[in-house]
Structures are given as structure tokens and as C-alpha cells.
Design a protein around this motif. Sequence first.
Motif, PDB file in Angstrom:
ATOM      1  N   MET A 104       0.831  -1.208   0.000  1.00 35.82           N
ATOM      2  CA  MET A 104       0.000   0.000   0.000  1.00 35.82           C
ATOM      3  C   MET A 104       0.865   1.258   0.000  1.00 35.82           C
ATOM      4  O   MET A 104       0.552   2.232  -0.704  1.00 35.82           O
ATOM      5  CB  MET A 104      -0.925  -0.008   1.224  1.00 35.82           C
ATOM      6  CG  MET A 104      -1.915   1.129   1.265  1.00 35.82           C
ATOM      7  SD  MET A 104      -3.087   1.111  -0.115  1.00 35.82           S
ATOM      8  CE  MET A 104      -3.646   2.811  -0.100  1.00 35.82           C
ATOM      9  N   THR A 105       1.938   1.242   0.763  1.00 34.11           N
ATOM     10  CA  THR A 105       2.845   2.399   0.796  1.00 34.11           C
ATOM     11  C   THR A 105       3.444   2.659  -0.584  1.00 34.11           C
ATOM     12  O   THR A 105       3.553   3.815  -1.025  1.00 34.11           O
ATOM     13  CB  THR A 105       3.972   2.160   1.813  1.00 34.11           C
ATOM     14  OG1 THR A 105       3.412   1.960   3.110  1.00 34.11           O
ATOM     15  CG2 THR A 105       4.918   3.352   1.867  1.00 34.11           C
ATOM     16  N   ASN A 106       3.818   1.593  -1.278  1.00 33.95           N
ATOM     17  CA  ASN A 106       4.384   1.747  -2.626  1.00 33.95           C
ATOM     18  C   ASN A 106       3.366   2.351  -3.590  1.00 33.95           C
ATOM     19  O   ASN A 106       3.728   3.138  -4.477  1.00 33.95           O
ATOM     20  CB  ASN A 106       4.863   0.389  -3.145  1.00 33.95           C
ATOM     21  CG  ASN A 106       6.131  -0.078  -2.446  1.00 33.95           C
ATOM     22  OD1 ASN A 106       6.893   0.733  -1.911  1.00 33.95           O
ATOM     23  ND2 ASN A 106       6.360  -1.374  -2.414  1.00 33.95           N
ATOM     24  N   ILE A 107       2.093   1.977  -3.430  1.00 32.16           N
ATOM     25  CA  ILE A 107       1.049   2.569  -4.278  1.00 32.16           C
ATOM     26  C   ILE A 107       0.894   4.055  -3.960  1.00 32.16           C
ATOM     27  O   ILE A 107       0.804   4.897  -4.862  1.00 32.16           O
ATOM     28  CB  ILE A 107      -0.293   1.838  -4.072  1.00 32.16           C
ATOM     29  CG1 ILE A 107      -0.182   0.391  -4.564  1.00 32.16           C
ATOM     30  CG2 ILE A 107      -1.416   2.561  -4.815  1.00 32.16           C
ATOM     31  CD1 ILE A 107      -1.402  -0.460  -4.229  1.00 32.16           C
ATOM     32  N   VAL A 108       0.880   4.381  -2.669  1.00 37.42           N
ATOM     33  CA  VAL A 108       0.738   5.785  -2.256  1.00 37.42           C
ATOM     34  C   VAL A 108       1.882   6.629  -2.819  1.00 37.42           C
ATOM     35  O   VAL A 108       1.670   7.766  -3.256  1.00 37.42           O
ATOM     36  CB  VAL A 108       0.698   5.891  -0.715  1.00 37.42           C
ATOM     37  CG1 VAL A 108       0.726   7.359  -0.275  1.00 37.42           C
ATOM     38  CG2 VAL A 108      -0.552   5.206  -0.165  1.00 37.42           C
ATOM     39  N   LEU A 109       3.090   6.075  -2.837  1.00 37.25           N
ATOM     40  CA  LEU A 109       4.256   6.814  -3.329  1.00 37.25           C
ATOM     41  C   LEU A 109       4.167   7.131  -4.824  1.00 37.25           C
ATOM     42  O   LEU A 109       4.870   8.014  -5.314  1.00 37.25           O
ATOM     43  CB  LEU A 109       5.534   6.023  -3.042  1.00 37.25           C
ATOM     44  CG  LEU A 109       5.927   5.900  -1.569  1.00 37.25           C
ATOM     45  CD1 LEU A 109       7.146   4.999  -1.398  1.00 37.25           C
ATOM     46  CD2 LEU A 109       6.197   7.288  -0.965  1.00 37.25           C
ATOM     47  N   LYS A 110       3.297   6.427  -5.534  1.00 38.83           N
ATOM     48  CA  LYS A 110       3.087   6.724  -6.957  1.00 38.83           C
ATOM     49  C   LYS A 110       2.143   7.918  -7.154  1.00 38.83           C
ATOM     50  O   LYS A 110       1.992   8.402  -8.275  1.00 38.83           O
ATOM     51  CB  LYS A 110       2.485   5.496  -7.663  1.00 38.83           C
ATOM     52  CG  LYS A 110       3.381   4.267  -7.664  1.00 38.83           C
ATOM     53  CD  LYS A 110       2.649   3.087  -8.309  1.00 38.83           C
ATOM     54  CE  LYS A 110       3.478   1.820  -8.220  1.00 38.83           C
ATOM     55  NZ  LYS A 110       2.744   0.648  -8.785  1.00 38.83           N
ATOM     56  N   SER A 111       1.503   8.348  -6.075  1.00 38.23           N
ATOM     57  CA  SER A 111       0.535   9.444  -6.144  1.00 38.23           C
ATOM     58  C   SER A 111       1.141  10.740  -5.606  1.00 38.23           C
ATOM     59  O   SER A 111       2.295  10.767  -5.146  1.00 38.23           O
ATOM     60  CB  SER A 111      -0.716   9.090  -5.324  1.00 38.23           C
ATOM     61  OG  SER A 111      -0.456   9.224  -3.940  1.00 38.23           O
ATOM     62  N   ILE A 112       0.316  11.791  -5.615  1.00 36.20           N
ATOM     63  CA  ILE A 112       0.768  13.071  -5.054  1.00 36.20           C
ATOM     64  C   ILE A 112       0.434  13.158  -3.566  1.00 36.20           C
ATOM     65  O   ILE A 112       0.760  14.150  -2.913  1.00 36.20           O
ATOM     66  CB  ILE A 112       0.102  14.261  -5.784  1.00 36.20           C
ATOM     67  CG1 ILE A 112      -1.430  14.238  -5.597  1.00 36.20           C
ATOM     68  CG2 ILE A 112       0.483  14.265  -7.261  1.00 36.20           C
ATOM     69  CD1 ILE A 112      -2.131  15.469  -6.130  1.00 36.20           C
ATOM     70  N   TYR A 113      -0.225  12.120  -3.028  1.00 38.12           N
ATOM     71  CA  TYR A 113      -0.685  12.159  -1.639  1.00 38.12           C
ATOM     72  C   TYR A 113       0.274  11.408  -0.714  1.00 38.12           C
ATOM     73  O   TYR A 113       0.954  10.476  -1.123  1.00 38.12           O
ATOM     74  CB  TYR A 113      -2.084  11.552  -1.524  1.00 38.12           C
ATOM     75  CG  TYR A 113      -3.095  12.250  -2.398  1.00 38.12           C
ATOM     76  CD1 TYR A 113      -3.538  13.534  -2.089  1.00 38.12           C
ATOM     77  CD2 TYR A 113      -3.589  11.628  -3.555  1.00 38.12           C
ATOM     78  CE1 TYR A 113      -4.444  14.183  -2.906  1.00 38.12           C
ATOM     79  CE2 TYR A 113      -4.497  12.274  -4.368  1.00 38.12           C
ATOM     80  CZ  TYR A 113      -4.923  13.546  -4.047  1.00 38.12           C
ATOM     81  OH  TYR A 113      -5.813  14.203  -4.862  1.00 38.12           O
ATOM     82  N   LEU A 149      -4.418   4.001 -10.355  1.00 36.64           N
ATOM     83  CA  LEU A 149      -4.078   3.827  -8.948  1.00 36.64           C
ATOM     84  C   LEU A 149      -5.272   3.349  -8.130  1.00 36.64           C
ATOM     85  O   LEU A 149      -5.107   2.619  -7.146  1.00 36.64           O
ATOM     86  CB  LEU A 149      -3.522   5.133  -8.369  1.00 36.64           C
ATOM     87  CG  LEU A 149      -2.108   5.505  -8.812  1.00 36.64           C
ATOM     88  CD1 LEU A 149      -1.662   6.795  -8.120  1.00 36.64           C
ATOM     89  CD2 LEU A 149      -1.119   4.383  -8.499  1.00 36.64           C
ATOM     90  N   VAL A 150      -6.477   3.742  -8.538  1.00 38.27           N
ATOM     91  CA  VAL A 150      -7.675   3.225  -7.871  1.00 38.27           C
ATOM     92  C   VAL A 150      -7.782   1.726  -8.110  1.00 38.27           C
ATOM     93  O   VAL A 150      -8.031   0.945  -7.176  1.00 38.27           O
ATOM     94  CB  VAL A 150      -8.943   3.947  -8.383  1.00 38.27           C
ATOM     95  CG1 VAL A 150     -10.197   3.250  -7.848  1.00 38.27           C
ATOM     96  CG2 VAL A 150      -8.936   5.407  -7.968  1.00 38.27           C
ATOM     97  N   VAL A 151      -7.589   1.321  -9.364  1.00 33.05           N
ATOM     98  CA  VAL A 151      -7.653  -0.106  -9.711  1.00 33.05           C
ATOM     99  C   VAL A 151      -6.595  -0.887  -8.953  1.00 33.05           C
ATOM    100  O   VAL A 151      -6.861  -1.963  -8.395  1.00 33.05           O
ATOM    101  CB  VAL A 151      -7.474  -0.309 -11.234  1.00 33.05           C
ATOM    102  CG1 VAL A 151      -7.383  -1.793 -11.561  1.00 33.05           C
ATOM    103  CG2 VAL A 151      -8.618   0.345 -11.993  1.00 33.05           C
ATOM    104  N   GLU A 152      -5.375  -0.349  -8.890  1.00 33.15           N
ATOM    105  CA  GLU A 152      -4.282  -1.049  -8.207  1.00 33.15           C
ATOM    106  C   GLU A 152      -4.551  -1.143  -6.705  1.00 33.15           C
ATOM    107  O   GLU A 152      -4.339  -2.198  -6.096  1.00 33.15           O
ATOM    108  CB  GLU A 152      -2.957  -0.327  -8.457  1.00 33.15           C
ATOM    109  CG  GLU A 152      -1.758  -1.089  -7.882  1.00 33.15           C
ATOM    110  CD  GLU A 152      -0.434  -0.446  -8.264  1.00 33.15           C
ATOM    111  OE1 GLU A 152      -0.448   0.592  -8.969  1.00 33.15           O
ATOM    112  OE2 GLU A 152       0.617  -0.972  -7.857  1.00 33.15           O
ATOM    113  N   THR A 153      -5.023  -0.048  -6.102  1.00 34.23           N
ATOM    114  CA  THR A 153      -5.315  -0.065  -4.662  1.00 34.23           C
ATOM    115  C   THR A 153      -6.409  -1.079  -4.341  1.00 34.23           C
ATOM    116  O   THR A 153      -6.307  -1.854  -3.383  1.00 34.23           O
ATOM    117  CB  THR A 153      -5.758   1.332  -4.194  1.00 34.23           C
ATOM    118  OG1 THR A 153      -4.751   2.281  -4.512  1.00 34.23           O
ATOM    119  CG2 THR A 153      -6.005   1.340  -2.692  1.00 34.23           C
ATOM    120  N   PHE A 154      -7.446  -1.080  -5.156  1.00 33.23           N
ATOM    121  CA  PHE A 154      -8.559  -1.993  -4.908  1.00 33.23           C
ATOM    122  C   PHE A 154      -8.125  -3.436  -5.130  1.00 33.23           C
ATOM    123  O   PHE A 154      -8.391  -4.313  -4.289  1.00 33.23           O
ATOM    124  CB  PHE A 154      -9.740  -1.646  -5.829  1.00 33.23           C
ATOM    125  CG  PHE A 154     -11.040  -2.271  -5.400  1.00 33.23           C
ATOM    126  CD1 PHE A 154     -11.269  -3.625  -5.585  1.00 33.23           C
ATOM    127  CD2 PHE A 154     -12.040  -1.515  -4.808  1.00 33.23           C
ATOM    128  CE1 PHE A 154     -12.459  -4.216  -5.187  1.00 33.23           C
ATOM    129  CE2 PHE A 154     -13.234  -2.095  -4.396  1.00 33.23           C
ATOM    130  CZ  PHE A 154     -13.440  -3.455  -4.591  1.00 33.23           C
TER     131      PHE A 154
END
Length: 234
Positions: A104-113, A149-154
Motif C-alpha cells: 500500500m505504501t508503494n502505491i501511495v508513493l506513486k501518487s501526489i498524496y 491507482l484506484v484499480v491497483e489499490t482496490f
Amino acid sequence: MNTVALNKVRAIYYGLFSSLFSYINSEKDFNNIKQSIELLSQAPIDENSKTSFDEITSFLNEKGMDGLIDENNQIFYSPSTTFIPVTASFYNEDRDDGQKRVEMTNIVLKSIYRRDNTNFKEAEDHVCFIFNFIQKLLEQDYSKIDNKLVVETFSVVLNSFIDSFIQDVYNHEDSHFYKNIAVILKVFVELERTLLNIKKPIEHKVRKQYEIFHKKRKSFTKRAKRNFDEISSL
């Protein structure tokens, strides 16, 4: 409903779930939750959702903010009631701060958040953070259904444990308002799977520690209210 309108509704759903599974301690939180429920109840996804929206609206009208806070506390923070895990790591690996947090942290790091350490002390794979993160991604761009990123997070994180989490919330001995939220969340998750073309996991890892928590439920009768910081410091 066009894509923009649909994504705005999805964002409200994700925001509502994030708020409801967080620690609720202010009139502002309560008013935001009530406003979202009033808005979403005008166009429920199906008949089951409609019934649940009617029941939680009656609950809030009858018991108000104190009733919601008390049930939230009993289900998620009281040490005297059945324990419900709130992280993807716990549901998948029988402990917090596991591989799912890393993913999850790796996914977040791909975003601006980024996680706000000042206002949110929990991990990135906490169910509240996941819902809030997806809400922010949707609000960033309402024009796409299949935001990557929504698809990946889900598909990578949320899909792995959300059904077990819903079942735990629904079955909790103090769940009344939240039993209906579990129904609404279940219906919403199935809709999300359809929209994002993601299949429900066939099997889930058996959690030994989870079973121990449920077999050895504490028998306290006096239930003290606790806040997030108190629980995390135990």
C-alpha cells in the motif's frame, strides 16, 4: 449517470466509509457523516441498500451523535468487546505492519498524496486510510472510471480483505448501526468490482490469531471509552 457524476458519488461513498471506520469525536465529523448519508440515501444502489439507509437514518434521528460515537467505540476501540482487525496486513498475514502495508505504501508513493502523520497515526493499509486514499484519487480526476491507482489499490490491497472485514463488522455483538453500514459497504464493493472488472477472491488465508481473539473474548461488563492514542499506546 455519466462518468463524472458516477465518480462523484463513488468518492462520497469512499469518504463516508473512511469517516465511519475512523475514530469519531467531533460534531463536524458527525455532521459530515450525516450529510453524506442523506445525500446517498436519495439514490441507493439496490433495495438492500435502501433498507439499510432507512434504518441508519432512523438510528441517527433517534440516538444522534452520542449513539453513533458509542457504537463506534464499542466495535472498534473497546477492549471488552470482540476484536475487529482494521488493517490489510492483519487479515492477510495475521499481524499489523506486514507486506500489505509495504504494498500500500508503494502505491501511495506513486501518487501526489502522503499520509499525514500529525492527524493520522495508523498505517497506510488501515481500512480508513485506504478508503480516504481512493476518495482523493477520484476527486483528483472525475473523468475516468479505471483510474490506474484506484484499480491497483482496490485489486492489490482492498480486495484481499474487505469481505472478511465486512463480515466481522456485520457479526459484531454490538453492531446495530454498523450492521447496516456493512450491508451498504458489501453492495458498494460488489458494484466497484463490476466497474473495475476485478473478481472477488476465491479463498482467504486462515488467521490463527484472529480465531484466538474471537475464542477468548474478555468478559468485562464495564466498558470504558478509549481513544486512538490510548489504544495504540497499550
